[in-house]
Write a protein that holds these residues in place. Sequence first.
Motif: not given
Length: 199
Positions: A171-176
Amino acid sequence: MTTTVARTRRERLAHLVTELSSPALCVVVGLVLVAWDSAAQGFSAAWVAAAIVLCAGVPMAVIAKGVKSGRWEDHHVVRRDQRYVPLLVAVASVATATVLLILVRAPRELIALVVAQLGGLLVVLAVTRFWKVSIHCATAAGLLGVLLTLYGPWALLGLSVLALILWSRVVLDAHSWAQATVGSMLGFVVAIGLFPLLR
């Protein structure tokens, strides 16, 4: 408007989950639980305190210093190319903890946990050279593997917590999803492979 509010709430929850599941915190929880479980083997608060300082405190202090100096963007070190130094510091610090605990003849379970943590770090370091695998998920899944060894199938209830951690990182676009899932698999496999074998 409703969609924006929902997205904001979702991101706030994801931030909270991410902070509460930080690798350092997972490491501390694991060390305390294992130390408690190994009390009959001659538990000493000094051993677990030293392990906490070396396995969690030193790496986080280096990261905090790097963030303050502008070397890294934040305490999660989101850029893959910036993760090598923090990971190498963590490897060196956890390796030092391993040697120290062996020298003072700390409880076997405590040593086994620190060795498993070292193994997990080495795997993540190797993968990070090519891909931004999730350290959050790897550490949390490693903790789940340790809990499964200590407490049996009841620990599998923690899968829901692990799923929430995966969700927060995506959700935080830290990882796929792939990076979060692979991180979880690596952390769990290393922990469930090393910790029971060495304890």
